[in-house]
Structure formats: C-alpha cells, structure tokens
Motif scaffolding. Structure first.
Motif, PDB file in Angstrom:
ATOM      1  N   PRO A 102      -8.646  43.799 -23.219  1.00 28.39           N
ATOM      2  CA  PRO A 102      -9.278  43.605 -21.719  1.00 28.39           C
ATOM      3  C   PRO A 102      -9.899  42.338 -21.557  1.00 28.39           C
ATOM      4  N   GLY A 103      -9.600  41.676 -20.580  1.00 30.01           N
ATOM      5  CA  GLY A 103     -10.193  40.822 -20.056  1.00 30.01           C
ATOM      6  C   GLY A 103      -9.422  39.192 -20.674  1.00 30.01           C
ATOM      7  N   PHE A 104      -8.257  39.262 -21.530  1.00 29.66           N
ATOM      8  CA  PHE A 104      -7.600  38.426 -22.083  1.00 29.66           C
ATOM      9  C   PHE A 104      -7.409  37.192 -20.900  1.00 29.66           C
ATOM     10  N   ILE A 105      -7.489  36.355 -21.299  1.00 31.33           N
ATOM     11  CA  ILE A 105      -7.252  35.004 -20.480  1.00 31.33           C
ATOM     12  C   ILE A 105      -5.637  34.543 -20.399  1.00 31.33           C
ATOM     13  N   TRP A 106      -5.066  34.793 -19.115  1.00 29.83           N
ATOM     14  CA  TRP A 106      -3.640  34.718 -18.973  1.00 29.83           C
ATOM     15  C   TRP A 106      -3.584  33.602 -18.001  1.00 29.83           C
ATOM     16  N   GLY A 107      -3.061  32.252 -18.507  1.00 26.46           N
ATOM     17  CA  GLY A 107      -3.161  31.005 -17.679  1.00 26.46           C
ATOM     18  C   GLY A 107      -1.759  30.241 -17.609  1.00 26.46           C
ATOM     19  N   ALA A 108      -1.753  29.242 -16.661  1.00 28.30           N
ATOM     20  CA  ALA A 108      -0.860  28.179 -16.700  1.00 28.30           C
ATOM     21  C   ALA A 108      -1.634  27.077 -16.741  1.00 28.30           C
TER      22      ALA A 108
ATOM     23  N   LEU B 194       1.024  30.394  -6.151  1.00 28.76           N
ATOM     24  CA  LEU B 194       2.124  30.823  -7.433  1.00 28.76           C
ATOM     25  C   LEU B 194       1.378  31.337  -8.559  1.00 28.76           C
ATOM     26  N   VAL B 195       0.225  30.815  -8.935  1.00 32.02           N
ATOM     27  CA  VAL B 195      -0.445  31.216  -9.895  1.00 32.02           C
ATOM     28  C   VAL B 195      -0.758  32.840  -9.597  1.00 32.02           C
ATOM     29  N   LYS B 196      -1.089  33.163  -8.702  1.00 29.38           N
ATOM     30  CA  LYS B 196      -1.501  34.645  -8.232  1.00 29.38           C
ATOM     31  C   LYS B 196      -0.177  35.420  -8.224  1.00 29.38           C
ATOM     32  N   ASP B 197       0.956  34.735  -7.554  1.00 23.13           N
ATOM     33  CA  ASP B 197       2.111  35.497  -7.610  1.00 23.13           C
ATOM     34  C   ASP B 197       2.681  36.005  -8.813  1.00 23.13           C
ATOM     35  N   ILE B 198       2.296  35.305  -9.882  1.00 26.01           N
ATOM     36  CA  ILE B 198       2.681  35.780 -11.396  1.00 26.01           C
ATOM     37  C   ILE B 198       1.470  36.562 -12.170  1.00 26.01           C
ATOM     38  N   ASN B 199       0.680  36.909 -11.348  1.00 26.43           N
ATOM     39  CA  ASN B 199      -0.372  37.733 -11.929  1.00 26.43           C
ATOM     40  C   ASN B 199      -1.409  37.093 -12.885  1.00 26.43           C
ATOM     41  N   LEU B 200      -1.251  35.744 -12.910  1.00 31.33           N
ATOM     42  CA  LEU B 200      -2.305  35.064 -13.968  1.00 31.33           C
ATOM     43  C   LEU B 200      -3.425  35.090 -13.374  1.00 31.33           C
ATOM     44  N   ASN B 201      -4.669  35.325 -14.222  1.00 31.52           N
ATOM     45  CA  ASN B 201      -6.015  35.432 -13.869  1.00 31.52           C
ATOM     46  C   ASN B 201      -6.822  34.049 -13.982  1.00 31.52           C
TER      47      ASN B 201
ATOM     48  N   VAL C  68      -4.532  38.506 -32.867  1.00 30.57           N
ATOM     49  CA  VAL C  68      -5.767  39.619 -32.155  1.00 30.57           C
ATOM     50  C   VAL C  68      -5.781  40.860 -32.988  1.00 30.57           C
ATOM     51  N   SER C  69      -4.637  41.431 -33.281  1.00 29.94           N
ATOM     52  CA  SER C  69      -4.630  42.744 -34.103  1.00 29.94           C
ATOM     53  C   SER C  69      -5.375  42.989 -35.320  1.00 29.94           C
ATOM     54  N   GLU C  70      -5.252  41.515 -35.872  1.00 29.25           N
ATOM     55  CA  GLU C  70      -5.913  41.439 -37.240  1.00 29.25           C
ATOM     56  C   GLU C  70      -7.522  40.847 -37.002  1.00 29.25           C
ATOM     57  N   GLY C  71      -7.981  41.015 -35.627  1.00 29.68           N
ATOM     58  CA  GLY C  71      -9.394  40.882 -35.460  1.00 29.68           C
ATOM     59  C   GLY C  71      -9.800  39.358 -35.181  1.00 29.68           C
ATOM     60  N   MET C  72      -8.728  38.505 -35.092  1.00 29.06           N
ATOM     61  CA  MET C  72      -9.225  37.075 -34.905  1.00 29.06           C
ATOM     62  C   MET C  72      -9.671  37.207 -33.293  1.00 29.06           C
ATOM     63  N   ASN C  73     -10.622  36.132 -33.258  1.00 24.03           N
ATOM     64  CA  ASN C  73     -11.393  36.122 -31.958  1.00 24.03           C
ATOM     65  C   ASN C  73     -10.490  35.232 -30.653  1.00 24.03           C
ATOM     66  N   VAL C  74      -9.260  35.712 -30.481  1.00 27.06           N
ATOM     67  CA  VAL C  74      -8.564  34.909 -29.714  1.00 27.06           C
ATOM     68  C   VAL C  74      -8.867  35.121 -28.251  1.00 27.06           C
ATOM     69  N   ILE C  75      -8.998  34.396 -27.352  1.00 25.66           N
ATOM     70  CA  ILE C  75      -9.723  34.855 -26.046  1.00 25.66           C
ATOM     71  C   ILE C  75      -8.533  34.577 -24.988  1.00 25.66           C
ATOM     72  N   GLY C  76      -7.664  33.873 -25.199  1.00 25.36           N
ATOM     73  CA  GLY C  76      -6.480  33.682 -24.157  1.00 25.36           C
ATOM     74  C   GLY C  76      -5.224  32.744 -24.573  1.00 25.36           C
ATOM     75  N   TYR C  77      -4.385  32.798 -23.483  1.00 27.29           N
ATOM     76  CA  TYR C  77      -3.397  31.860 -23.813  1.00 27.29           C
ATOM     77  C   TYR C  77      -2.873  31.324 -22.423  1.00 27.29           C
ATOM     78  N   ILE C  78      -2.816  30.091 -22.441  1.00 30.44           N
ATOM     79  CA  ILE C  78      -2.465  29.196 -21.114  1.00 30.44           C
ATOM     80  C   ILE C  78      -1.282  28.446 -21.418  1.00 30.44           C
ATOM     81  N   TYR C  79      -0.264  28.607 -20.728  1.00 31.52           N
ATOM     82  CA  TYR C  79       0.944  28.156 -20.765  1.00 31.52           C
ATOM     83  C   TYR C  79       1.276  26.739 -20.116  1.00 31.52           C
ATOM     84  N   TRP C  80       1.922  25.908 -21.117  1.00 30.25           N
ATOM     85  CA  TRP C  80       2.335  24.534 -20.102  1.00 30.25           C
ATOM     86  C   TRP C  80       3.652  24.553 -19.712  1.00 30.25           C
ATOM     87  N   SER C  81       4.062  24.522 -18.625  1.00 28.83           N
ATOM     88  CA  SER C  81       3.012  24.422 -17.455  1.00 28.83           C
ATOM     89  C   SER C  81       3.270  25.183 -16.211  1.00 28.83           C
ATOM     90  N   LEU C  82       2.512  25.162 -15.161  1.00 32.30           N
ATOM     91  CA  LEU C  82       3.046  25.884 -14.118  1.00 32.30           C
ATOM     92  C   LEU C  82       4.117  25.622 -13.381  1.00 32.30           C
TER      93      LEU C  82
END
Ligand code: BGC
Length: 487
Positions: free
Chosen positions: A23-29, A75-82, A417-431
């Motif tokens: 929950p709260g994972f960062i999804w960005g562009a 456009l960011v909002k349209d594809i549900n990125l937070n 993430v499933s192995e417990g690494m503290n990865v907080i999000g994924y930002i794609y290059w580019s929008l």
C-alpha cells in the motif's frame, strides 16, 4: 521510516496469482525542464547545442510543456499515477546571480498546483543537467556574463544551496519530496572526461580522473549536502500530511557492472572499482560521510558535513555493462567499461569486451530486467534508508515492447519487495517523448508526441499498461499472462 510488508515470493507467485505491491507504493513518471519545456535560452545547454556539431537537433520548443504543463498533469492523472517527477529550470527562476524572477517562480507554483490539485505527489528536481549562464557561460564573446566556472568551483555548490533554500521557502507548502541533482556522475564524466556535456572537456590524460572528475564529484556531493540542509531548514510544511515535511534525495545513475570474463578475480576486482567510482562513492559519502579515493574499498576522505544527507537512495537504471581489467589504464579505475551507446559498441573494437547479445532498445542498450533486482539487492544490503527507482525506461516506437519492458522489470521489482527490501516506488522515464540531449529520435514516452501536430500527446500501449499497474497497485493476472516471462 517506511516499512514494506512481506508479500508473496517470486517463485510462489508465478502460477495463478497476481503480484501485489505494498500500500502507498509510489507510481510515477518523470520529465525534465530542458527536455520538455521549450524556449529555454538562459543556460549552458542552449549555448552547447549551437557549438557542437554532434548535437543533431536543438531542443527548440521541446514538447512545449512550458505551455502544456496542465495537460501533462492531467495525463499523469489519466493513467492513475500517484506521483510526477519534474524539474525546475534554475536559469528561469534565478537568471542572474542572486536575482529572482517572480513571474517564473509564480509559473512553477502554478505547475505545482496543477499537479497537487489532482491529488498527485510532486517530486521536484532542482537540477537536471542545465546550468544558468552565470554558473557556466560557454560563449563569453556573444554573452558578456561573468560565470563561476561551473562545478569545478566550490562557490557553485554554495549558490546551488541558496537556490534550494529559496525553492523550499516558496514551494514547501506543496512539495515534500525533493531531488537535488540528477545524475552527478554523468555531469562529472560527460562534462569533464568524455566531452559530451558542457563544459565539454575531452581529456584522456592519466590525471584527468583524479584531478578533475573526482574533485567535481566531491563538489557535487557538497552541493547536495548543503542543499539538503537548506531544504530541511526552509521547508517546514508537511504538504501531504504524512508527518514529514521533507524527504530529500537525488537521482544517481547506477549501472550493473559485471566482470568479464565473469570468473576472473581480476575482472571482478575491476568491476568493484568501477562500481565504487560510478555510484557507491556518492551514496557512501551522503550516508556514512566517506569517499574512497583510491577505490580499495576503504574510505579515505571522511567528512561529517556529507553524512546523513539522504532520506532515500534514488537511482536511474538503464544499463548492464561488462568491465575488463586493464591495469595499463589510468588509476584508480584501471579498467575498461564495455559501454555501448547509440552507435558506439566497444565489443567491436577488439579490446576484450564480450559481444553484445540479446534484445536492445533504440538507444542501443541491452534490455536486462534482472539487473534492476540485482541493483536493489546490492543497495539494500549496503544502505539502511529506503530505495526509490527514480528513472527506468525504454526508447522504442513500439508500445507493446514498452509494455513488455514494464512487466519484465516490475516482476523483478516485485520480487525485491517480496523479499523484504525497502523499495518505496518506481518512476518511469518518461511521461511523454521528449528531447534526448541532441535528438528527438529516441522515444521514451508513455505518451507518444506528434511533433507535426501541436505536440499532441497520444497514449501508447506502454502507457496503458503502466496505468493498469498503477490502478491495481499490482501486476494483474491479465498483464502477467499477456506479457509472460521471456527466456
Ligand atoms: C537522464 C534523462 C535521459 C534518460 C534517457 C537519464 O540518464 O536523466 O535526462 O533522458 O537518461 O537517456
């Protein structure tokens, strides 16, 4: 600190289960000012594109985002990125040393409002490669402005922190996540060794790395540390209500360096040296306060003023390159990175690099999804702060290929993430597609730009898939099936 619950393990998730992210994972562009805004005339890149024949096409209007910023936020909002990562152009807000342009400051306030009013979290980058002319002026004949001489000068670091403090005061009520500098190692290497970026030094003399590149790196590290202090002192408002007013990091380029031949201990040592030089020295300095000058694995230059200046490790992942041990090459690296970039491929030159195999992007980069996991594992074993993927993306005109790229890389991120690494999000290059530092040809965008038709943005298949993933906060069964693991 953000903690991540243990989710299903990679192996157990393959058959018939969707792969959930925390929950709260960062999804960005992401995007950057010079590559997207257009009409930026007051910085060194504007001069650089005029004086270099290898710059194919100047940035010009780029993708017109200075005008179309509200469209982009939509456009960011349209594809549900937070989340949305963008940069402020330093030369717009501070066109002369110590002189602030109120209209430009207001412009970026509106950019931020268009983002935050849609419930999107901004990741504000302060420096994405371009310098104001008063920091670096490449053409004193045409432009009679005194400059600081760029990143060789410690005063530039101090000025950068002034700028950071100013933006923190102006935008602290809208921004919590700050990225100071994009890819310090690329600034140092491309500017002071390869000559691909301003100021364009292409010097392969033995002392260039120790006498120029490393001091520039240390100045960039100092600039980050001073800027982090200025941001923490001046942004006192918790904009998103999560209890923290500032989360400060940067975006460093991290390459997965593999030794060649793989089981040769000397090649392994060479790969370790290169990795230490390329990204670990920066992260070590800004967490533990120590820089390893001679790359022997022990910090030589320790400075408390660098320590504890990263609230997260941010990294950009594009490359998997081999390293060949060549003792005759200049110390302390004494190794050859087998880079392949646009037309250049060292494996063709008979210098011991292995032949490039596997699928490539339009940049000529090998597509190696497992690399993102191996880097996450390495970084999370070494640092205690959370990790954010600040850039990862593919240049291609094929939307299906982009979608497959996303599924492939995010499977590995999920495993981390499933192995417990503290990865907080994924930002794609580019929008959107944008200006790739000399050319518009490589297309990275989740949205394809029609340059002939008012810069219209058209969602491609990669963008659709990114949107589905962000909406469900998972890799759904549909996506896993449509984009299966490839052997
Ligand atoms: C840079 C971007 C660039 C991207 C793709 C990153 O290293 O931060 O500015 O467009 O790579 O090459």
């Amino acid at each position: 600190m953000i903690t991540i619950p243990i989710l299903c393990l990679f192996s157990a998730c393959g058959s018939g289960e969707k792969l959930d992210f925390p929950p709260g994972f960062i999804w960005g562009a992401a995007c950057s000012a010079y590559q997207t805004e257009g009409d930026n005339f007051k910085n060194d890149w504007y001069q650089w594109e005029k004086i270099n024949s290898f710059i194919g096409t100047p940035a010009g209007k780029a993708v017109n985002s200075y005008v179309l910023y509200d469209t982009d936020a939509k456009l960011v909002k349209d594809i549900n990125l937070n989340s949305f990562r963008f940069s402020v152009e330093w030369s717009r807000v501070e066109p002369e040393r110590g002189v602030w342009d109120d209209a430009e400051i207001e412009h970026y306030r509106q950019v931020l409002t268009s983002i935050t009013s849609r419930g999107i979290r901004p990741f504000l980058t302060l420096h994405h490669f371009t310098n104001p002319l008063w920091v670096m002026n490449l053409d004193h004949q045409q432009v009679p402005i005194a400059d600081l001489g760029g990143w060789e000068n410690p005063e530039t670091a101090v000025e950068f922190a002034e700028y950071a403090g100013k933006l923190a005061r102006e935008y602290g009520d809208q921004v919590d996540y700050w990225l100071t500098i994009n890819e310090p190692i690329i600034i140092a290497l491309s500017g002071y060794l390869y000559g691909l970026y301003p100021p364009g030094e292409r010097v392969f003399s033995p002392g260039q790395i120790t006498q120029k590149v490393i001091p520039v790196m240390k100045n960039l590290i100092t600039a980050h540390a001073l800027a982090a202090d200025a941001i923490r002192a001046n942004d006192l408002v918790d904009a998103d209500g999560d209890g923290r007013a500032t989360v400060v990091g940067l975006a460093e380029s991290v390459v997965l360096w593999d030794p060649y031949p793989p089981d040769d201990p000397q090649a392994q040592a060479a790969a370790r040296r290169l990795d230490q030089f390329y990204s670990k020295n920066l992260f070590d300095s800004l967490t533990a306060g120590g820089f390893d000058d001679n790359l022997d694995g022990v910090a030589d230059d320790t400075r408390t003023e660098w320590q504890g200046r990263l609230d997260f490790i941010g990294f950009n992942y594009y490359n998997h390159w081999y390293v060949v041990n060549i003792p005759l090459l200049p110390a302390p690296i004494a190794a050859l990175p087998c880079i392949s970039f646009r037309g250049l491929d060292l494996s063709q030159l008979g210098v011991g690099c292995p032949a490039q195999i596997g699928e490539k992007s339009d940049m000529g980069y090998e597509i190696y999804p497992e690399g993102i996991y191996r880097i996450l594992k390495d970084l999370s074993g070494r640092y205690t702060v959370p990790i954010l993927i600040t850039e990862n993306g593919i240049a291609t005109t094929d939307g299906e290929k982009r979608a497959q790229f996303l599924a492939d890389h995010l499977r590995w991120v999920h495993r981390a993430v499933s192995e417990g690494m503290n990865v907080i999000g994924y930002i794609y290059w580019s929008l959107t597609d944008n200006w790739e530092w000399g050319t518009f040809t490589p297309r990275f965008g989740l949205y394809t730009v029609d340059y002939q038709n008012n810069y219209e943005r058209q969602l491609n298949r990669g963008g659709e898939v990114m949107g589905e993933i962000a909406e469900c906060n998972c890799l759904s069964l549909g996506i896993l099936k449509r984009y299966p693991v490839r052997k």
